[in-house]
Design a protein around this motif. Sequence first.
Motif, PDB file in Angstrom:
ATOM      1  N   ASP A 105       0.778  -1.265  -0.048  1.00  0.00           N
ATOM      2  CA  ASP A 105      -0.117   0.029   0.142  1.00  0.00           C
ATOM      3  C   ASP A 105       0.789   1.211  -0.009  1.00  0.00           C
ATOM      4  OD1 ASP A 105      -2.327  -1.412   0.094  1.00  0.00           O
ATOM      5  OD2 ASP A 105      -2.376  -1.568   2.328  1.00  0.00           O
ATOM      6  N   ALA A 106       2.251   1.178  -0.186  1.00  0.00           N
ATOM      7  CA  ALA A 106       3.000   2.453   0.002  1.00  0.00           C
ATOM      8  C   ALA A 106       2.647   3.281  -1.453  1.00  0.00           C
ATOM      9  CB  ALA A 106       4.337   1.854  -0.305  1.00  0.00           C
ATOM     10  N   GLY A 107       2.491   2.867  -2.566  1.00  0.00           N
ATOM     11  CA  GLY A 107       2.097   3.639  -3.640  1.00  0.00           C
ATOM     12  C   GLY A 107       0.901   3.265  -4.012  1.00  0.00           C
ATOM     13  N   GLU A 108      -0.340   3.971  -3.840  1.00  0.00           N
ATOM     14  CA  GLU A 108      -1.613   3.736  -4.635  1.00  0.00           C
ATOM     15  C   GLU A 108      -1.909   5.162  -5.216  1.00  0.00           C
ATOM     16  OE1 GLU A 108      -4.350   2.525  -1.755  1.00  0.00           O
ATOM     17  OE2 GLU A 108      -3.460   0.346  -1.451  1.00  0.00           O
ATOM     18  N   LEU A 109      -2.804   4.874  -6.367  1.00  0.00           N
ATOM     19  CA  LEU A 109      -3.445   6.058  -7.019  1.00  0.00           C
ATOM     20  C   LEU A 109      -4.932   5.407  -7.286  1.00  0.00           C
ATOM     21  CD1 LEU A 109      -3.517   8.753  -8.204  1.00  0.00           C
ATOM     22  CD2 LEU A 109      -2.650   7.837 -10.212  1.00  0.00           C
ATOM     23  N   ASN A 110      -6.028   6.169  -6.945  1.00  0.00           N
ATOM     24  CA  ASN A 110      -7.374   5.679  -7.289  1.00  0.00           C
ATOM     25  C   ASN A 110      -7.946   6.905  -8.229  1.00  0.00           C
ATOM     26  OD1 ASN A 110      -8.274   3.344  -5.538  1.00  0.00           O
ATOM     27  ND2 ASN A 110      -6.792   4.585  -4.265  1.00  0.00           N
ATOM     28  N   VAL A 111      -8.430   6.532  -9.430  1.00  0.00           N
ATOM     29  CA  VAL A 111      -8.835   7.435 -10.237  1.00  0.00           C
ATOM     30  C   VAL A 111     -10.382   7.328 -10.834  1.00  0.00           C
ATOM     31  CG1 VAL A 111      -8.552   8.348 -12.679  1.00  0.00           C
ATOM     32  CG2 VAL A 111      -6.472   8.048 -11.147  1.00  0.00           C
ATOM     33  N   ALA A 112     -11.170   7.985 -10.636  1.00  0.00           N
ATOM     34  CA  ALA A 112     -12.649   7.899 -11.085  1.00  0.00           C
ATOM     35  C   ALA A 112     -12.579   8.159 -12.630  1.00  0.00           C
ATOM     36  CB  ALA A 112     -13.587   8.343 -10.157  1.00  0.00           C
ATOM     37  N   ALA A 113     -13.577   7.499 -13.462  1.00  0.00           N
ATOM     38  CA  ALA A 113     -13.688   7.871 -14.753  1.00  0.00           C
ATOM     39  C   ALA A 113     -14.935   7.038 -15.377  1.00  0.00           C
ATOM     40  CB  ALA A 113     -12.542   7.673 -15.549  1.00  0.00           C
ATOM     41  N   GLY A 114     -15.414   7.674 -16.232  1.00  0.00           N
ATOM     42  CA  GLY A 114     -16.654   6.902 -16.910  1.00  0.00           C
ATOM     43  C   GLY A 114     -16.070   5.675 -17.924  1.00  0.00           C
ATOM     44  N   SER A 115     -17.089   4.920 -18.390  1.00  0.00           N
ATOM     45  CA  SER A 115     -16.570   3.879 -19.311  1.00  0.00           C
ATOM     46  C   SER A 115     -15.840   4.518 -20.648  1.00  0.00           C
ATOM     47  CB  SER A 115     -17.937   3.184 -19.664  1.00  0.00           C
ATOM     48  OG  SER A 115     -18.233   2.649 -18.851  1.00  0.00           O
ATOM     49  N   SER A 116     -16.503   5.675 -21.378  1.00  0.00           N
ATOM     50  CA  SER A 116     -15.842   6.185 -22.219  1.00  0.00           C
ATOM     51  C   SER A 116     -14.429   6.716 -22.191  1.00  0.00           C
ATOM     52  CB  SER A 116     -16.866   7.423 -22.952  1.00  0.00           C
ATOM     53  OG  SER A 116     -16.905   8.373 -22.177  1.00  0.00           O
ATOM     54  N   THR A 117     -14.304   7.807 -21.053  1.00  0.00           N
ATOM     55  CA  THR A 117     -12.931   8.087 -20.719  1.00  0.00           C
ATOM     56  C   THR A 117     -11.950   6.955 -20.639  1.00  0.00           C
ATOM     57  OG1 THR A 117     -13.928   9.890 -19.471  1.00  0.00           O
ATOM     58  CG2 THR A 117     -11.710   9.540 -19.219  1.00  0.00           C
ATOM     59  N   ILE A 118     -12.380   5.885 -19.815  1.00  0.00           N
ATOM     60  CA  ILE A 118     -11.420   4.629 -19.520  1.00  0.00           C
ATOM     61  C   ILE A 118     -11.146   3.850 -20.871  1.00  0.00           C
ATOM     62  CG2 ILE A 118     -11.331   2.326 -18.609  1.00  0.00           C
ATOM     63  CD1 ILE A 118     -12.753   3.368 -16.062  1.00  0.00           C
ATOM     64  N   LEU A 119     -12.155   3.803 -21.913  1.00  0.00           N
ATOM     65  CA  LEU A 119     -11.888   3.020 -22.926  1.00  0.00           C
ATOM     66  C   LEU A 119     -11.094   3.892 -24.019  1.00  0.00           C
ATOM     67  CD1 LEU A 119     -12.387   0.419 -24.446  1.00  0.00           C
ATOM     68  CD2 LEU A 119     -14.796   1.489 -25.202  1.00  0.00           C
ATOM     69  N   TYR A 120     -11.539   5.157 -24.273  1.00  0.00           N
ATOM     70  CA  TYR A 120     -11.067   6.088 -25.305  1.00  0.00           C
ATOM     71  C   TYR A 120      -9.716   7.010 -25.050  1.00  0.00           C
ATOM     72  CZ  TYR A 120     -15.323   4.418 -27.449  1.00  0.00           C
ATOM     73  OH  TYR A 120     -16.414   3.564 -27.743  1.00  0.00           O
ATOM     74  N   LEU A 121      -9.633   7.670 -23.808  1.00  0.00           N
ATOM     75  CA  LEU A 121      -8.722   8.665 -23.324  1.00  0.00           C
ATOM     76  C   LEU A 121      -7.702   8.101 -22.763  1.00  0.00           C
ATOM     77  CD1 LEU A 121      -8.416  11.672 -23.568  1.00  0.00           C
ATOM     78  CD2 LEU A 121      -9.654  11.980 -21.629  1.00  0.00           C
ATOM     79  N   LEU A 122      -7.880   7.202 -21.670  1.00  0.00           N
ATOM     80  CA  LEU A 122      -6.902   6.767 -20.690  1.00  0.00           C
ATOM     81  C   LEU A 122      -5.645   6.034 -21.117  1.00  0.00           C
ATOM     82  CD1 LEU A 122      -9.037   6.971 -17.284  1.00  0.00           C
ATOM     83  CD2 LEU A 122      -7.399   8.912 -18.323  1.00  0.00           C
ATOM     84  N   PRO A 123      -6.241   5.100 -22.035  1.00  0.00           N
ATOM     85  CA  PRO A 123      -5.060   3.959 -22.479  1.00  0.00           C
ATOM     86  C   PRO A 123      -3.856   4.516 -22.577  1.00  0.00           C
ATOM     87  CG  PRO A 123      -7.178   3.488 -23.622  1.00  0.00           C
ATOM     88  CD  PRO A 123      -7.325   4.684 -22.993  1.00  0.00           C
TER      89      PRO A 123
END
Length: 315
Positions: A105-123
Amino acid sequence: MTENRTPPPRFAYKADKLKPLRAFCQTARLGSVSRAAEALYVSQPAITLQLQALERELGVKLFERVGRRLTPSREGQVLYELAKPLVEGLDGLDAVFRDKVQGLDAGELNVAAGSSTILYLLPGIVEAFRQRRSDVRLTLHNVTGAGGLDLLRTDAVDLAVGSMLDVPADLRYMPVYRFEPMLITPPDHPLAHKADLKLEDLSPYGLILPPKRLTTYRLVDLVFQQNRVPYTVALEVGGWEVIKQYVAMGLGISIVTAICLTDADRTRLAARSLAQYFPSRSYGVVIRKGKFLSPQARAFIELIQPDGGIEHSER
């Protein structure tokens, strides 16, 4: 003979100096007691009492009113320069501690996003982040609307990435990318190559849209209503990929955001800009105001907005 000395005044706030210093720093930063109260989720009288106690303890006036804005006095500016790193350091202690501790648990990052953002913008962004910070455990929470805002407000996620039309006062939205609205049809559809395409030309054809609760549906309805153009909905279905597939099958036409269109779609769909009628949609970073961002959160944001948050237009 015993000398009687008057004991120095004791103020309740001294039991917790962080609260008045935090109230002071937020007021100095925002220029308003009411805005500081909103940022800290406390009442305005509570902020006022803390500032008054701080001024009595230090024996100086900390603020001056310039127009409608509170500005730190000469002494207040000195205190702000001293207190700001202390408040930020204490508020961010937990995140910095977790970042320094060795373990799962020393390095964690939690990001919220919608399906379209996860699928098209974030890869691409996720790939670059994994290459730079392979020690960080990254979790993408697939949520939309109020669900994502709840995660931000409870600090269940560090940040959110997506599109926002109305930004609540307790959140900060930094748009980075802007995408045009597009009409998509099968390649052989009458509207695919029609010259001088007008909104009225869409009326005879059934639309395939996301569910009514989503922003896209409400925006489409608003534009047609404002222009007094009738329209029909052939299908309501969630997910841009499903919508594109049904359009390619000839089950209807749709109005989508250009973020969801890929090179592979050009062979099965015709796409035309509707920027003349519909506003473009921005995508960017959402954070809770006043939240301390961990080093890994800042690194992720830098990958999203490499030019300091300047919007990029994409079609």
